[in-house]
Design a protein around this motif. Structure first.
Motif, PDB file in Angstrom:
ATOM      1  N   VAL A  10       2.695   1.684  -0.536  1.00 34.94           N
ATOM      2  CA  VAL A  10       2.732   0.319  -0.125  1.00 34.94           C
ATOM      3  C   VAL A  10       2.022  -0.763  -1.171  1.00 34.94           C
ATOM      4  O   VAL A  10       2.323  -1.962  -1.188  1.00 34.94           O
ATOM      5  N   GLU A  33       3.590  -3.750  -2.875  1.00 30.81           N
ATOM      6  CA  GLU A  33       3.123  -5.389  -2.845  1.00 30.81           C
ATOM      7  C   GLU A  33       3.070  -5.846  -4.311  1.00 30.81           C
ATOM      8  O   GLU A  33       3.424  -6.967  -4.331  1.00 30.81           O
ATOM      9  N   GLU A  55      11.712  -6.105   0.893  1.00 37.61           N
ATOM     10  CA  GLU A  55      11.173  -5.685   2.192  1.00 37.61           C
ATOM     11  C   GLU A  55      10.920  -4.132   1.717  1.00 37.61           C
ATOM     12  O   GLU A  55      11.567  -3.585   1.055  1.00 37.61           O
ATOM     13  N   GLY A  90       5.805 -12.953   5.497  1.00 41.65           N
ATOM     14  CA  GLY A  90       5.640 -11.482   5.474  1.00 41.65           C
ATOM     15  C   GLY A  90       4.757 -11.026   6.225  1.00 41.65           C
ATOM     16  O   GLY A  90       3.640 -11.424   6.435  1.00 41.65           O
ATOM     17  N   ARG A 124       2.785  -7.514   7.726  1.00 41.11           N
ATOM     18  CA  ARG A 124       2.649  -5.989   7.337  1.00 41.11           C
ATOM     19  C   ARG A 124       2.777  -5.115   8.776  1.00 41.11           C
ATOM     20  O   ARG A 124       1.878  -5.528   9.917  1.00 41.11           O
ATOM     21  N   ASP A 161       2.298  -2.227   9.690  1.00 42.59           N
ATOM     22  CA  ASP A 161       1.721  -0.864   9.318  1.00 42.59           C
ATOM     23  C   ASP A 161       1.921   0.230  10.203  1.00 42.59           C
ATOM     24  O   ASP A 161       2.244   1.461   9.782  1.00 42.59           O
ATOM     25  N   ARG A 185       6.317  -3.224   5.343  1.00 41.74           N
ATOM     26  CA  ARG A 185       6.367  -4.494   5.071  1.00 41.74           C
ATOM     27  C   ARG A 185       7.876  -5.482   5.162  1.00 41.74           C
ATOM     28  O   ARG A 185       8.853  -5.164   4.686  1.00 41.74           O
ATOM     29  N   ARG A 228      10.063  -8.864   6.103  1.00 37.51           N
ATOM     30  CA  ARG A 228      10.094 -10.399   5.847  1.00 37.51           C
ATOM     31  C   ARG A 228      11.026 -10.865   6.666  1.00 37.51           C
ATOM     32  O   ARG A 228      12.465 -11.108   6.478  1.00 37.51           O
ATOM     33  N   TRP A 234       1.327 -11.525   2.504  1.00 37.27           N
ATOM     34  CA  TRP A 234       1.636 -10.616   3.833  1.00 37.27           C
ATOM     35  C   TRP A 234       0.362 -10.741   4.685  1.00 37.27           C
ATOM     36  O   TRP A 234      -0.904 -10.728   4.771  1.00 37.27           O
TER      37      TRP A 234
END
Length: 191
Positions: free
Chosen positions: A10, A14, A27, A68, A70, A72, A78, A80, A97
């Motif tokens: 991840v 990013e 994404e 954006g 997160r 997780d 991630r 959008r 994010w």
């Protein structure tokens, strides 16, 4: 995509997403990088229509475009979404994010591309529900329906309840949003 090894971490994603030109929206869902199709005129008009309705009904809330998130809990993803409803200025000071805490609703308007079914109708409800976002509102231009997903289930992901309405019907987004929508105009924004 269950069973697939992540294409990258991840953190690597990013870095790439930050360097991508503003004309490209990336994404990272379930360990896979995806390019989100840009908004066509009708799709952006639908989001603007929703923003006006939200402002009229709930002026203390912001409908943020392309924020954006997160997500997780869903395999360090991630996303959008097309829009995120949150308290006014909730995302001020955030970077690219944000944690989904404070998001009251995420909105997706389907695009006419092959990934819409997998992402908007399957993966994203799982991700948003697992993140605990109270509402997922899917405006599905292919089927001319509106789907309101409620009661997120963080344990297994997704939402326990889904209400479906056809374009033209009045839809009420339940609390915490409490917004009533006359959706007749949406017929104008589909192919």
């Amino acid at each position: 995509m269950a069973g697939h090894a992540p294409q990258m971490s991840v953190e690597e994603f990013e870095t790439i997403a930050h360097a991508a030109p503003r004309t490209v929206t990336l994404e990272f869902m379930g360990g896979q990088v995806g390019v989100k199709k840009g908004m066509d005129g009708d799709r952006s008009t639908v989001v603007s229509w929703l923003a006006r309705r939200c402002m009229q009904s709930r002026p203390e809330l912001d409908l943020c475009y392309g924020r954006g998130l997160r997500v997780d809990a869903y395999r360090r993803s991630r996303a959008r979404p097309d829009a995120v409803l949150a308290p006014e200025a909730h995302f001020a000071g955030h970077g690219a994010w944000s944690d989904p805490d404070g998001a009251l609703m995420v909105v997706e308007v389907t695009s006419y591309d092959p990934d819409t079914d997998r992402l908007a109708r399957h993966e994203k409800p799982g991700a948003y529900g697992q993140a605990g976002i109270p509402l997922y509102f899917l405006i599905d231009r292919d089927s001319r329906t509106l789907k309101v997903y409620t009661h997120p289930d963080r344990r297994i992901g997704g939402y326990r309840d889904v209400r479906v309405a056809k374009f033209g019907e009045t839809v009420t987004l339940p609390d915490p949003d409490g917004i009533e929508l006359d959706t007749e105009i949406l017929e104008n924004y589909v192919r």
